[in-house]
Scaffold this motif. Structure first.
Motif, PDB file in Angstrom:
ATOM      1  N   LEU A 329      55.518  57.919  12.597  1.00  0.00           N
ATOM      2  CA  LEU A 329      56.516  56.957  13.064  1.00  0.00           C
ATOM      3  C   LEU A 329      56.251  55.529  12.615  1.00  0.00           C
ATOM      4  CD1 LEU A 329      56.931  58.270  16.737  1.00  0.00           C
ATOM      5  CD2 LEU A 329      58.275  58.880  14.695  1.00  0.00           C
ATOM      6  N   ALA A 330      54.987  55.153  12.504  1.00  0.00           N
ATOM      7  CA  ALA A 330      54.657  53.765  12.144  1.00  0.00           C
ATOM      8  C   ALA A 330      53.419  53.774  11.253  1.00  0.00           C
ATOM      9  CB  ALA A 330      54.405  52.930  13.396  1.00  0.00           C
ATOM     10  N   PRO A 331      53.579  54.104   9.973  1.00  0.00           N
ATOM     11  CA  PRO A 331      52.415  54.226   9.078  1.00  0.00           C
ATOM     12  C   PRO A 331      51.572  52.971   9.001  1.00  0.00           C
ATOM     13  CG  PRO A 331      54.395  55.120   8.047  1.00  0.00           C
ATOM     14  CD  PRO A 331      54.841  54.420   9.290  1.00  0.00           C
ATOM     15  N   ARG A 332      52.165  51.805   9.246  1.00  0.00           N
ATOM     16  CA  ARG A 332      51.393  50.563   9.179  1.00  0.00           C
ATOM     17  C   ARG A 332      50.723  50.218  10.506  1.00  0.00           C
ATOM     18  NH1 ARG A 332      54.254  45.930   5.698  1.00  0.00           N
ATOM     19  NH2 ARG A 332      52.054  45.294   5.645  1.00  0.00           N
ATOM     20  N   GLY A 333      50.913  51.073  11.538  1.00  0.00           N
ATOM     21  CA  GLY A 333      50.272  50.861  12.821  1.00  0.00           C
ATOM     22  C   GLY A 333      51.280  50.631  13.922  1.00  0.00           C
ATOM     23  N   LEU A 334      51.019  51.210  15.096  1.00  0.00           N
ATOM     24  CA  LEU A 334      51.927  51.048  16.229  1.00  0.00           C
ATOM     25  C   LEU A 334      51.942  49.600  16.716  1.00  0.00           C
ATOM     26  CD1 LEU A 334      51.088  54.287  18.272  1.00  0.00           C
ATOM     27  CD2 LEU A 334      53.071  53.870  16.812  1.00  0.00           C
ATOM     28  N   ILE A 335      50.766  48.992  16.846  1.00  0.00           N
ATOM     29  CA  ILE A 335      50.702  47.603  17.313  1.00  0.00           C
ATOM     30  C   ILE A 335      51.316  46.676  16.267  1.00  0.00           C
ATOM     31  CG2 ILE A 335      49.173  45.767  18.100  1.00  0.00           C
ATOM     32  CD1 ILE A 335      49.272  48.138  19.979  1.00  0.00           C
ATOM     33  N   TYR A 336      51.076  46.979  15.000  1.00  0.00           N
ATOM     34  CA  TYR A 336      51.648  46.167  13.922  1.00  0.00           C
ATOM     35  C   TYR A 336      53.174  46.219  13.968  1.00  0.00           C
ATOM     36  CZ  TYR A 336      52.413  44.381   9.178  1.00  0.00           C
ATOM     37  OH  TYR A 336      52.832  43.639   8.107  1.00  0.00           O
ATOM     38  N   ALA A 337      53.729  47.419  14.131  1.00  0.00           N
ATOM     39  CA  ALA A 337      55.184  47.559  14.194  1.00  0.00           C
ATOM     40  C   ALA A 337      55.749  46.831  15.411  1.00  0.00           C
ATOM     41  CB  ALA A 337      55.556  49.047  14.246  1.00  0.00           C
ATOM     42  N   LEU A 338      55.046  46.924  16.544  1.00  0.00           N
ATOM     43  CA  LEU A 338      55.501  46.229  17.751  1.00  0.00           C
ATOM     44  C   LEU A 338      55.444  44.722  17.561  1.00  0.00           C
ATOM     45  CD1 LEU A 338      56.382  46.444  20.713  1.00  0.00           C
ATOM     46  CD2 LEU A 338      53.957  46.488  21.357  1.00  0.00           C
ATOM     47  N   ALA A 339      54.382  44.224  16.918  1.00  0.00           N
ATOM     48  CA  ALA A 339      54.258  42.786  16.681  1.00  0.00           C
ATOM     49  C   ALA A 339      55.380  42.277  15.770  1.00  0.00           C
ATOM     50  CB  ALA A 339      52.898  42.480  16.054  1.00  0.00           C
ATOM     51  N   ARG A 340      55.708  43.039  14.741  1.00  0.00           N
ATOM     52  CA  ARG A 340      56.804  42.634  13.848  1.00  0.00           C
ATOM     53  C   ARG A 340      58.136  42.641  14.578  1.00  0.00           C
ATOM     54  NH1 ARG A 340      55.581  42.341   8.334  1.00  0.00           N
ATOM     55  NH2 ARG A 340      57.687  41.448   8.268  1.00  0.00           N
ATOM     56  N   LEU A 341      58.324  43.619  15.477  1.00  0.00           N
ATOM     57  CA  LEU A 341      59.558  43.704  16.244  1.00  0.00           C
ATOM     58  C   LEU A 341      59.700  42.514  17.193  1.00  0.00           C
ATOM     59  CD1 LEU A 341      62.032  45.496  16.863  1.00  0.00           C
ATOM     60  CD2 LEU A 341      60.670  46.567  18.677  1.00  0.00           C
ATOM     61  N   ILE A 342      58.592  42.128  17.833  1.00  0.00           N
ATOM     62  CA  ILE A 342      58.628  40.991  18.754  1.00  0.00           C
ATOM     63  C   ILE A 342      58.854  39.691  17.998  1.00  0.00           C
ATOM     64  CG2 ILE A 342      57.239  39.635  20.374  1.00  0.00           C
ATOM     65  CD1 ILE A 342      55.911  42.262  21.221  1.00  0.00           C
ATOM     66  N   ALA A 343      58.243  39.589  16.806  1.00  0.00           N
ATOM     67  CA  ALA A 343      58.322  38.334  16.046  1.00  0.00           C
ATOM     68  C   ALA A 343      59.652  38.167  15.323  1.00  0.00           C
ATOM     69  CB  ALA A 343      57.180  38.279  15.030  1.00  0.00           C
ATOM     70  N   ARG A 344      60.422  39.250  15.160  1.00  0.00           N
ATOM     71  CA  ARG A 344      61.647  39.175  14.357  1.00  0.00           C
ATOM     72  C   ARG A 344      62.641  38.119  14.855  1.00  0.00           C
ATOM     73  NH1 ARG A 344      64.304  44.807  13.271  1.00  0.00           N
ATOM     74  NH2 ARG A 344      62.283  45.015  12.207  1.00  0.00           N
TER      75      ARG A 344
END
Length: 354
Positions: A329-344
């Motif tokens: 689901l998130a090859p670059r990392g779950l926390i990384y994907a969440l951080a990008r989503l929050i920062a968008r």
């Protein structure tokens, strides 16, 4: 002033998430909360938090090797164990007086780094990469674990320090700070918490500067396309070796802090499970960013310990499920994907964006 400006600019360069006043205000708030945490907690919980902190150095080193350098290594626990045993041997033989434990810390980390330099030389200058690098580093780790497990006899000792085989080495002194009114012994409590927290902040900021420096930019270029980086004139083997040694030194620092924290170390710290867990921490957090690696490691360790209370077999199963979900689901990392989503919502929109 120009040098100082470049120094601060590298704290938030293109190779790390988080930049601008908002990020650093948040960083200071989190740091202030971490500093105030012992005031609202008991000594046992604070000491347990130090245990979490000791593993983060190894995770950050793996993030540098794997996430930024593109070389998957299972050797972090080997360097962890080498440094831990070296610290035990040095301190058992020479004691803790006059701040020798910190001298032993430096020597132990240096021994782990030297071993990594020798191993890395044959790996990278021998053009071993990809899955084969992972296989070789895992093999070295397991060979060391098997060797240390069979050193139970009385003949296996270095000076006054017995290796004790699978039972492990114990009774080494904790880190000790020389002080005029009497030495300060850093048992797993508030004082050790602040020392390790300070080390963690310095290592985190130092690594941010490193990966945003020209060295870090070349390292990422090697990860993305090693052939192109080599065609541009960079000796990619030197960069890979340097990264491998730095990551190993951080794993060695974890090993020394863990050994001084619990005053013991066993060969199981270099076993198959121990070698695989750092991969899970870094993958779940986000291997290509230091901040998400740090947050992900703390989160996964907290979940792992909570599950271990109810049965270690469930904890390992959950770790495996988390790794599979991350890959799918998130090859670059779950926390990384969440951080990008929050920062968008806070990121600047580029001209032409819909």
């Amino acid at each position: 002033m120009n040098a100082l400006s470049r120094f601060f600019a590298r704290l938030e360069g293109p190779q790390t998430l988080g930049r601008g006043p908002g990020f650093w205000i948040g960083f200071l708030i989190v740091l202030a909360g971490a500093c105030a945490y012992p005031l609202f907690s008991d000594g046992y919980t604070v000491g347990n938090t130090v245990y979490f902190f000791t593993w983060i150095f190894m995770a950050l080193g793996l993030s540098l090797i794997w996430g930024y350098g593109g070389a998957l290594s299972f050797g972090q626990t080997a360097f962890f164990g080498i440094a831990g045993y070296a610290y035990g041997i040095l301190t058992i033989n020479f004691g803790a007086a006059y701040g020798f434990t910190f001298v032993a810390l430096l020597f132990a980390v240096a021994i782990a780094a030297l071993f990594a330099a020798l191993l890395g030389y044959f790996l990278f200058f021998g053009r071993i990469s990809g899955v084969f690098l992972g296989i070789v580093t895992l093999s070295v780790t397991l060979v060391l674990e098997r060797f240390m497990a069979q050193t139970a006899g009385p003949e296996w000792k270095i000076g006054a320090a017995r290796l004790n085989g699978f039972n492990g080495m114990s009774n080494m002194p904790p880190l000790t700070v020389p002080w005029p009114g009497g030495d300060i012994v850093l048992f797993p409590d508030v004082q050790l918490y602040y020392v390790v927290l300070g080390m963690l902040v310095l290592v985190y900021l130092g690594l941010r500067i490193l990966v945003n420096s020209p060295f870090g930019n070349v390292l990422v270029a090697i990860r993305e396309n090693p052939e192109r980086a080599e065609m541009l004139g960079y000796d990619i083997r030197k960069y890979q070796l340097g990264t491998f040694v730095i990551g190993a030194a951080l794993a060695g620092l974890s090993g020394v802090l863990y050994t001084s924290w619990g005053q013991y170390i066993t060969p199981s710290s270099m076993g198959m499970t121990a070698a695989a867990l750092p991969i899970v921490w870094v993958a779940v957090g986000g291997r290509s960013d230091l901040t998400t690696t740090l947050v992900g490691t703390i989160t996964v360790l907290a979940v792992f310990q909570a599950l271990t209370i109810h049965g270690s077999q469930y904890a390992l199963v959950v770790m495996g499920i988390m790794l599979v979900l991350t890959v799918l689901l998130a090859p670059r990392g779950l926390i990384y994907a969440l951080a990008r989503l929050i920062a968008r919502p806070f990121s600047k929109r580029q001209p032409g964006d819909a």
